[in-house]
Design a protein around this motif. Structure first.
Motif, mmCIF file in Angstrom:
data_model
loop_
_atom_site.group_PDB
_atom_site.id
_atom_site.type_symbol
_atom_site.label_atom_id
_atom_site.label_comp_id
_atom_site.label_asym_id
_atom_site.label_seq_id
_atom_site.Cartn_x
_atom_site.Cartn_y
_atom_site.Cartn_z
ATOM 1 N N TYR A 57 0.801 -1.139 0.020
ATOM 2 C CA TYR A 57 0.002 -0.114 -0.123
ATOM 3 C C TYR A 57 0.836 1.212 -0.093
ATOM 4 O O TYR A 57 0.745 2.166 -0.885
ATOM 5 N N ASP A 58 1.861 1.337 0.662
ATOM 6 C CA ASP A 58 2.941 2.498 1.117
ATOM 7 C C ASP A 58 3.725 2.769 -0.325
ATOM 8 O O ASP A 58 3.740 3.880 -0.588
ATOM 9 N N CYS A 89 0.415 3.522 -3.259
ATOM 10 C CA CYS A 89 -0.900 4.404 -2.900
ATOM 11 C C CYS A 89 -0.627 5.682 -3.750
ATOM 12 O O CYS A 89 -1.638 6.167 -4.337
ATOM 13 N N GLY A 90 0.535 6.266 -3.720
ATOM 14 C CA GLY A 90 0.779 7.482 -4.426
ATOM 15 C C GLY A 90 0.561 7.710 -5.944
ATOM 16 O O GLY A 90 -0.617 8.213 -6.419
ATOM 17 N N PRO A 91 0.994 6.890 -6.590
ATOM 18 C CA PRO A 91 0.798 6.670 -7.979
ATOM 19 C C PRO A 91 -0.436 6.118 -8.367
ATOM 20 O O PRO A 91 -1.469 6.680 -9.336
ATOM 21 N N TYR A 107 -3.532 6.641 -6.527
ATOM 22 C CA TYR A 107 -4.084 7.796 -6.047
ATOM 23 C C TYR A 107 -4.183 8.675 -7.117
ATOM 24 O O TYR A 107 -4.950 9.441 -7.786
ATOM 25 N N GLY A 108 -2.896 9.173 -7.471
ATOM 26 C CA GLY A 108 -2.693 10.085 -8.322
ATOM 27 C C GLY A 108 -3.242 9.878 -9.719
ATOM 28 O O GLY A 108 -3.673 10.893 -10.389
ATOM 29 N N VAL A 109 -3.134 8.842 -10.188
ATOM 30 C CA VAL A 109 -3.501 8.684 -11.804
ATOM 31 C C VAL A 109 -5.092 8.533 -11.744
ATOM 32 O O VAL A 109 -5.672 9.041 -12.752
ATOM 33 N N THR A 141 -9.707 4.735 -5.437
ATOM 34 C CA THR A 141 -8.391 4.288 -4.874
ATOM 35 C C THR A 141 -8.608 3.039 -3.875
ATOM 36 O O THR A 141 -7.965 1.979 -4.105
ATOM 37 N N GLU A 201 5.257 17.306 -3.451
ATOM 38 C CA GLU A 201 5.316 16.261 -2.382
ATOM 39 C C GLU A 201 5.354 15.033 -2.583
ATOM 40 O O GLU A 201 5.502 14.037 -1.758
ATOM 41 N N VAL A 202 5.152 14.701 -4.228
ATOM 42 C CA VAL A 202 5.108 13.025 -4.166
ATOM 43 C C VAL A 202 6.563 12.332 -4.034
ATOM 44 O O VAL A 202 7.523 12.974 -4.015
ATOM 45 N N HIS A 211 7.455 9.910 -5.390
ATOM 46 C CA HIS A 211 7.909 9.262 -6.494
ATOM 47 C C HIS A 211 8.480 10.267 -7.608
ATOM 48 O O HIS A 211 8.621 10.236 -8.809
#
Lengths: 236, 203
Positions: free
Chosen positions: B45-46, B49-51, B53-55, B70, B135-136, B138
């Motif tokens: 998840y960690d 989750c960024g990519p 949620y982002g996409v 998400t 703040e991403v 990635h």
């Protein structure tokens, strides 16, 4: 009756056109019918499958470029739901004979192929068809008008198959669902019309001779009762 | 009509080694998740989750809906992990494919009832890369991907962005841009091939 190829760009799987859709497919920029065409190609063509994987990897980098932190509270909600969710059973490995029999049976595949053959037979007319080298020989049970084209109910070796030709693709996210209507009873779900090389085809499930065949457009996954006007009533 | 500038010689960049290593680590995590390991799922998840949620947010634009989708995507990843087949791509690629598909499905089912204002959205994608959050986590790879996008011609990039970030079908892209369908297909295909080569993606 004249049988025309369906409108639009749909062509047979050996048509190179479908390869032009590999990139659009990886970007999810195809409709459901096109996706089905591409996925059929991917099952049979290792080169296309490899290219598709590389395109999908490339597309996923575009997702990484869009990364943004989700709301912090989401983590606990997801973990909580996961703790209450059963996982799927693993799929049998490719080439596993068990898988072959569990997924669409060979018989179904042959039936569908036979029905596609019917469509491709073109000007012969649905009532007088021969399938050439295939052992199954369909006979026409009934036919009717459907969505500006024709829906035909065929019997093939004791099974019933519905074929739609000259029928437009359903809108994205929608499917053509089949219904069996016995007497005055409510319609019972009887399968789906699926996109085939030269039209739509579906194996009837739960339909008995004598019942009326109905076809309606439903949300993907189908409905328990028709939610839209029944577009075809094929009387038998 | 082909984009002539596509014929320019390629600038090649070596592949970022981190991407490969990270991919392997994620694959190992996903195999543990497939055995029902919830701790491994937390780590997964960690990592994604960024990519994800982002996409989803990029396609849907609405934060509340994006959060919902998400959650669906990540629960789906948990459910389907036992069926993940490494032969069909990297673990991260698989997760993000699921995410993008879900977002697009949501857009298209919503489109059936309420028509989106296509042309407004089309204009918005001109700014697509300006809104990526600082703040991403990635950030480095995101930066690399954005640089890779620079190798596309403007026309290729426009079509790729409308398709992927806009969630449009190639037919809709052709309508929005007022260009033939065949041209869109060519731009998407040439664009992806070019990106793939630039990013050093190997199948």
């Amino acid at each position: 009756m004249t049988i025309l190829p369906p409108s639009g760009s749909r062509r047979s799987a050996d048509d190179p056109d479908v390869r032009d859709l590999l990139a659009a497919h990886a970007l999810d920029a195809v409709d459901d019918v096109e996706r089905a065409r591409v996925e059929r190609l991917l099952r049979t063509d290792p080169d296309a499958a490899a290219e598709s994987v590389s395109f999908a990897e490339t597309a996923s980098r575009l997702a990484v470029a869009a990364a943004a932190p989700p709301p912090a509270a989401l983590r606990a909600r997801v973990l909580d739901e996961v703790s209450r969710t059963r996982q799927a059973a693993p799929a049998a490995a490719a080439g596993d004979p068990e898988r072959e029999s569990r997924s669409a049976s060979r018989r179904t595949v042959r039936l569908l192929a036979a029905a596609c053959g019917v469509l491709l037979a073109g000007c012969l007319g649905l009532g007088a068809l021969l399938l050439g080298d295939d052992d199954a020989q369909p006979s026409l049970v009934a036919s009717g008008e459907f969505a500006g084209g024709t829906a035909a109910l065929l019997e093939v070796d004791g099974d019933y198959v519905v074929v739609g030709e000259g029928v437009p693709d359903p809108p994205s996210g929608r499917v053509y669902q089949l219904w069996a209507v016995a007497g005055s009873a409510d319609p019972v779900p009887a399968g789906f019309l699926e996109e085939a090389d030269a039209g739509f085809v579906g194996e009837l499930d739960g339909w008995e001779p004598g019942a009326v065949l109905g076809i309606s457009e439903e949300p993907a996954g189908g409905s328990q009762q028709p939610t839209t006007e029944v577009l075809a009533h094929v009387e038998t | 009509m082909r984009d002539v500038s596509f014929l320019r010689p390629e600038r090649r960049r070596s592949r970022e080694p981190d991407a490969e290593t990270a991919g392997d680590a994620l694959g190992a995590l996903l195999r543990r998740v497939a055995r029902g390991d919830e701790q491994a799922f937390e780590a997964l998840y960690d990592a994604v989750c960024g990519p994800v949620y982002g996409v989803v947010l990029r396609v849907l634009r609405d934060p509340a809906q994006s959060e919902e989708v998400t959650q669906e995507v990540l629960v789906e990843v948990w459910k389907q992990a036992p069926r993940y087949d490494a032969a069909r791509g990297s673990a991260r690629g698989w997760v993000l494919t699921v995410a993008h598909r879900r977002a697009v499905d949501r857009v298209r089912s919503a489109q059936a009832s309420t028509d989106r204002e296509d042309r407004v959205a089309a204009r918005d994608t001109d700014r697509a890369f300006d809104v990526v959050s600082e703040e991403v986590e990635h950030r480095l790879e995101a930066e690399q991907v954005r640089r890779s996008l620079d190798v596309l011609t403007d026309l290729q990039r426009e079509s790729v962005e409308l398709a992927y970030y806009g969630g449009y079908t190639h037919r809709q892209v052709s309508e929005i841009l007022g260009i033939p369908l065949g041209t869109v297909k060519t731009r998407l295909r040439d664009g992806l091939i070019r990106l793939r080569d630039e990013m050093g993606v190997v199948a």
